[in-house]
Design a protein around this motif. Structure first.
Motif, PDB file in Angstrom:
ATOM      1  N   LEU A  69       0.834  -1.204   0.000  1.00 13.92           N
ATOM      2  CA  LEU A  69       0.000   0.000   0.000  1.00 13.92           C
ATOM      3  C   LEU A  69       0.868   1.252   0.000  1.00 13.92           C
ATOM      4  O   LEU A  69       0.591   2.209  -0.736  1.00 13.92           O
ATOM      5  N   ASP A  70       1.919   1.265   0.815  1.00 16.12           N
ATOM      6  CA  ASP A  70       2.819   2.418   0.855  1.00 16.12           C
ATOM      7  C   ASP A  70       3.479   2.641  -0.499  1.00 16.12           C
ATOM      8  O   ASP A  70       3.642   3.780  -0.950  1.00 16.12           O
ATOM      9  N   GLU A  71       3.862   1.543  -1.154  1.00 13.41           N
ATOM     10  CA  GLU A  71       4.500   1.660  -2.458  1.00 13.41           C
ATOM     11  C   GLU A  71       3.542   2.248  -3.480  1.00 13.41           C
ATOM     12  O   GLU A  71       3.913   3.122  -4.274  1.00 13.41           O
ATOM     13  N   ARG A  72       2.296   1.779  -3.460  1.00 18.58           N
ATOM     14  CA  ARG A  72       1.304   2.314  -4.391  1.00 18.58           C
ATOM     15  C   ARG A  72       1.020   3.784  -4.088  1.00 18.58           C
ATOM     16  O   ARG A  72       0.872   4.593  -5.010  1.00 18.58           O
ATOM     17  N   ARG A  73       0.932   4.107  -2.803  1.00 17.96           N
ATOM     18  CA  ARG A  73       0.678   5.495  -2.418  1.00 17.96           C
ATOM     19  C   ARG A  73       1.811   6.406  -2.907  1.00 17.96           C
ATOM     20  O   ARG A  73       1.569   7.508  -3.403  1.00 17.96           O
ATOM     21  N   ALA A  74       3.052   5.945  -2.771  1.00 15.15           N
ATOM     22  CA  ALA A  74       4.195   6.747  -3.213  1.00 15.15           C
ATOM     23  C   ALA A  74       4.149   6.967  -4.717  1.00 15.15           C
ATOM     24  O   ALA A  74       4.428   8.071  -5.209  1.00 15.15           O
ATOM     25  N   LYS A  75       3.793   5.919  -5.477  1.00 16.76           N
ATOM     26  CA  LYS A  75       3.720   6.051  -6.928  1.00 16.76           C
ATOM     27  C   LYS A  75       2.626   7.035  -7.329  1.00 16.76           C
ATOM     28  O   LYS A  75       2.806   7.848  -8.240  1.00 16.76           O
ATOM     29  N   ILE A  76       1.479   6.955  -6.630  1.00 20.98           N
ATOM     30  CA  ILE A  76       0.379   7.883  -6.927  1.00 20.98           C
ATOM     31  C   ILE A  76       0.794   9.312  -6.611  1.00 20.98           C
ATOM     32  O   ILE A  76       0.520  10.248  -7.382  1.00 20.98           O
TER      33      ILE A  76
END
Length: 284
Positions: A69-76
Motif C-alpha cells: 500500500l505504501d509503495e502504491r501510495r508513493a507512486k500515486i
C-alpha cells in the motif's frame, strides 16, 4: 549553476498564484524559473499499529499488504506531483517564460529547500500547503519553518497574484532594512514601481534622518517614493498603511534593531503573514 527563481508548488489553492508570482519575478530578474514539488513519504505510523497482537503469520501478511500500500501510495503521489509540475510549466510558458524547469524530490519541503538553497535566487511559496485547513487566519507551518531556515529572499503569495504597482517597505534604519531599501532602488524586480517607506516608532531627529535617506535613495533611482513615521503597534500600523495607501506588496527585512525585529522572531511575523492579503517579500 545560474541561480533560479524557484517556485514551491503543491495541490493547494495557492499554487496558481505562486506560479504567476514566480513567472513575474523570473521575467523581471531575467533569471531562469524552476518549479519544485516535494513528495513527503513519511511513515504511516497509525497503519503500522494495525498489526496488533495477532498471530505471526497473519502479521507478516499484513505487513506485506501495508508495504504494498505504501509503495502504491508513493507512486500515486509522484504521478500527482508530475501532473502539477506539467500544469505549472504550461502556465508559465503561456506567460512568456521559455523553457521553465521542474524538479520532483522526495523528503520534506524544508529540508529539500535548504539543500537546494545555493541554486535559489528567489523562493516563491504559498501561504499554506494543501494539507492545511482553509481558514484564512491559518498560517502554514511549512512557511514558518522555511522562513526561519532559509537565507534567500522569500516571496510569500497569499492567493491570486497581480503585478504590484505600489510596494511598502517596513523600515527601521537597521543594516538589513537599509540593504532592503538599496535592493528596492536597484532591483529590476521593482523597476517603475512606486515605493512607500514606513517607520513605526517615535518621530525623533534620528528616525527622520533615516527616513529621508531611504526616500532619497529610492528617488535617486527614479522611484516615486513616499513615506512617514507612524506611532503605534507595528503589525497594526503596517496593516493600516497598506490598506489606506493601496499597497499591493509588502517588503520587510528579517532582522532589525527596533520593534520590527520581532516581525520574524516573534508573534508579529506570524501576525503579518497570517493577515496579509497581498504578497510579502522577506529579505535576509
Amino acid at each position: 549553476m545560474t541561480e533560479q527563481v524557484m517556485a514551491a508548488i503543491d495541490g493547494s489553492q495557492f499554487s496558481e498564484g505562486v506560479c504567476d508570482g514566480a513567472a513575474w519575478a523570473s521575467k523581471a530578474l531575467d533569471a531562469p524559473l524552476a518549479f519544485l514539488h516535494v513528495v513527503d513519504n513519511h511513515p504511516q505510523t497509525a497503519e503500522a499499529d494495525l498489526t496488533g497482537n495477532i498471530g505471526l503469520g497473519a502479521r507478516e501478511h499484513l505487513l506485506e499488504e501495508l508495504a504494498s500500500l505504501d509503495e502504491r501510495r508513493a507512486k500515486i503521489a509522484q504521478e500527482y506531483g508530475r501532473g502539477l509540475l506539467k500544469a505549472a510549466t504550461e502556465r508559465a510558458v503561456e506567460q512568456g517564460i521559455s523553457d521553465p524547469a521542474s524538479r520532483q524530490r522526495n523528503g520534506t519541503v524544508v529540508e529539500t529547500l535548504v539543500e537546494l538553497e545555493s541554486d535559489i535566487r528567489l523562493l516563491v511559496i504559498g501561504k499554506r500547503g494543501e494539507t492545511a485547513q482553509q481558514a484564512s487566519e491559518h498560517l502554514g507551518s511549512n512557511l514558518e519553518r522555511v522562513v526561519r531556515s532559509m537565507h534567500r529572499p522569500i516571496l510569500m503569495v497569499p492567493g491570486e497574484f497581480a503585478v504590484p504597482q505600489r510596494v511598502m517597505i517596513a523600515f527601521d534604519g537597521s543594516k538589513t532594512t537599509r540593504k532592503g531599501v538599496e535592493m528596492l532602488a536597484s532591483s529590476p524586480l521593482f523597476k517603475g514601481i512606486a515605493c512607500d517607506v514606513v517607520m513605526v516608532g517615535a518621530d525623533t531627529g534620528d528616525q527622520r534622518s533615516q527616513l529621508e535617506w531611504a526616500l532619497a535613495t529610492l528617488r535617486d533611482a527614479g522611484h516615486d517614493a513616499n513615506g512617514d513615521i507612524v506611532a503605534g503597534e507595528v503589525e497594526e500600523s503596517l496593516r493600516t498603511w497598506q490598506q489606506e495607501h493601496g499597497i499591493d506588496m509588502i517588503v520587510m527585512g528579517a532582522y532589525g534593531h527596533t520593534r520590527i525585529r520581532h516581525l520574524l522572531v516573534g508573534s508579529t511575523t506570524t501576525g503579518v503573514l497570517r493577515g496579509a492579503n497581498v504578497p510579502v517579500l522577506l529579505l535576509r
